[in-house]
Design an enzyme around this catalytic site. Structure first.
Site, PDB file in Angstrom:
ATOM      1  N   TRP A   1       0.854  -1.199   0.000  1.00 57.58           N
ATOM      2  CA  TRP A   1       0.000   0.000   0.000  1.00 57.58           C
ATOM      3  C   TRP A   1       0.889   1.248   0.000  1.00 57.58           C
ATOM      4  CZ3 TRP A   1      -2.021   2.602   4.907  1.00 57.58           C
ATOM      5  CH2 TRP A   1      -2.937   3.613   4.600  1.00 57.58           C
TER       6      TRP A   1
ATOM      7  N   ASP B   1      -1.195  -6.081   8.771  1.00 57.76           N
ATOM      8  CA  ASP B   1      -2.138  -4.996   8.488  1.00 57.76           C
ATOM      9  C   ASP B   1      -3.413  -5.657   7.965  1.00 57.76           C
ATOM     10  OD1 ASP B   1      -3.479  -2.711   7.831  1.00 57.76           O
ATOM     11  OD2 ASP B   1      -2.041  -1.984   6.346  1.00 57.76           O
TER      12      ASP B   1
ATOM     13  N   LYS C   1     -13.530   0.010   6.142  1.00 55.71           N
ATOM     14  CA  LYS C   1     -14.157  -0.637   4.988  1.00 55.71           C
ATOM     15  C   LYS C   1     -15.303  -1.549   5.416  1.00 55.71           C
ATOM     16  CE  LYS C   1     -10.195   0.857   3.478  1.00 55.71           C
ATOM     17  NZ  LYS C   1      -9.672   1.667   2.435  1.00 55.71           N
TER      18      LYS C   1
HETATM   19  C1  LMR Z   1      -6.705   2.811  -0.479  1.00 59.33           C
HETATM   20  O1  LMR Z   1      -5.707   2.080  -0.519  1.00 59.33           O
HETATM   21  O2  LMR Z   1      -7.192   3.333  -1.480  1.00 59.33           O
HETATM   22  C2  LMR Z   1      -7.373   3.056   0.844  1.00 59.33           C
HETATM   23  O3  LMR Z   1      -6.751   2.322   1.843  1.00 59.33           O
HETATM   24  C3  LMR Z   1      -7.545   4.491   1.162  1.00 59.33           C
HETATM   25  C4  LMR Z   1      -6.256   5.187   1.492  1.00 59.33           C
HETATM   26  O4  LMR Z   1      -6.243   5.901   2.504  1.00 59.33           O
HETATM   27  O5  LMR Z   1      -5.292   5.088   0.747  1.00 59.33           O
END
Ligand code: LMR
Length: 398
Positions: free
Chosen positions: A130, A211, A246
């Site tokens: 992420w 996570d 979510k």
């Molecule tokens: C995403 O990956 O789009 C979500 O987890 C929102 C974010 O805060 O990035």
């Protein structure tokens, strides 16, 4: 003094959200930020959440402070959702769960704890991971490195390479895993792979940090925590950060938690003082509203059943869309094989197109997705799927 500051680029995910909102093209599609959308492209407040909010509005007697570790009954309830009662009982005081301002707040709390325990620790994240993991963990001053994870050609986990890398990581370092619904690739570990991760963590002695932002949006509430529970019952130490953004649709209410399992009751008690101090220093205490909603839903039989049913509808819709996308792309006679989308889990998959093609989708077709080609599957619906497929054909054959 501020004249010396340099402007920073927009956040790769939040920047897309702003661009989408500003786009006046009626055919625009938002496949960017990870927000669940229904078949009308809306993200309504869940009915169970609305009912809990109404009840809280009527019954809440005070707005007094909650304290840096948050509300104890919320902490118990989210720990139960994550670990289940049997495991909670067997872990006893080796486990503590602390409310945080969203999953992000929990990740940052965990980073502060790791930094206090071992300032030289490196956190190993998956390649890819992420986009906000590096900024969140890195800004606490931790070193970040990566282990191989996703094979863009075969659209599967590079498990042998991952394992080989983990085999060189030692005690004092931290390995971060995605509990389910991997963000950004959607390729999850199998149960057998989780067992191998457990074995290698025991052998090497590194600390695992999970996570878990999408419980209930992959295969089911219980299925999605197979790995987290396996590691919680087997390892001497574990960190799990959970989010209610979510699965309760509480995005803006910033509702999350950090769970720590340490080797002894004493270590956990000491670590708790450190986590509380870190919370106090950064934001004093987490916001109450989302946590109060979650606590009520999880402890009221009728609300819990309703929430469960709503979450099941969301999960089924995402999984149905995955199948529909594969069918639609196949029908469009593209050379590329998109069948992997149906094998992957949760909100995200990579489309597998290059940055120029992503930019063309964004700029020429108003279809918003992250540069890595990550799409939020939930942004697709019956009204936009034809336009998405035809635009993709156009971009791939340009
Ligand atoms: C995403 O990956 O789009 C979500 O987890 C929102 C974010 O805060 O990035």
């Amino acid at each position: 003094m501020f004249q010396s500051l340099q402007a920073l680029p927009a956040d790769p995910i939040l920047g897309l959200m702003a661009s989408y909102r500003a786009d006046s093209n009626p055919r625009k599609i938002d496949l960017g930020i990870g927000i669940y959308k229904d078949e009308h492209g809306k993200t309504p407040v869940m009915t169970s959440v609305k009912k809990a909010e109404n009840s809280i509005l009527e019954s809440q007697l005070t707005k007094s402070y909650v304290g840096p570790t948050g509300a104890a009954d919320y902490n118990d309830s989210v720990a139960d959702l994550l670990l289940g009662r049997t495991l909670i009982d067997s872990l006893g005081k080796r486990r503590v769960t602390i409310q945080s301002p969203g999953g992000c707040g929990g990740l940052r709390l965990a980073a502060e704890l790791i930094k206090s325990a071992n300032p030289g620790a490196t956190v190993w994240v998956s390649d890819p991971t992420w986009a906000n993991h590096r900024p969140l963990l890195g800004s606490a001053g931790l070193g970040i490195d990566q282990y191989p994870y996703y094979d863009y050609d075969s659209h599967s986990v590079r498990f042998e390479e991952m394992l080989a890398c983990l085999g060189n990581i030692e005690a004092g370092d931290v390995v971060m895993l995605h509990g389910c619904c991997h963000n950004p690739c959607g390729a999850d570990l199998s149960q057998e792979q989780w067992r191998q991760i457990r074995d290698i963590s025991l052998k090497q002695g590194f600390t695992v940090f999970i996570d878990l932002a999408y419980q209930g949006l992959g295969d089911g509430l219980e299925e999605d925590v197979y790995g987290a529970r396996l590691l919680a019952e087997s390892l001497p130490e574990l960190i799990v950060v959970t989010s209610c953004s979510k699965n309760f649709g509480l995005y803006r209410e910033r509702t999350g938690a950090m769970t720590l399992i340490a080797d002894s009751d004493v270590t956990t008690a000491i670590a708790t003082t450190q986590i509380a101090a870190a919370a106090r220093a950064m934001y004093s205490m987490p916001p109450d509203h989302g946590a109060a909603v979650v606590q009520l839903i999880l402890n009221d039989g009728a609300l819990r059943s309703e929430w469960d049913a709503e979450l099941t509808t969301m999960r089924n819709r995402i999984n149905g869309l995955r199948a529909q996308l594969v069918k639609q792309f196949k029908a469009a006679n593209m050379d590329e094989d998109f069948s992997f989308i149906e094998r992957e889990k949760g909100m995200f998959s990579f489309l597998g197109v290059n940055v120029d093609q992503v930019q063309s989708l964004v700029n020429d077709y108003s279809i918003y997705l992250v540069n890595s080609s990550r799409i939020n599957v939930a942004g697709v619906n019956d009204d936009n799927i034809d336009y998405l497929a035809s635009s993709l054909v156009a971009v791939l054959t340009a």
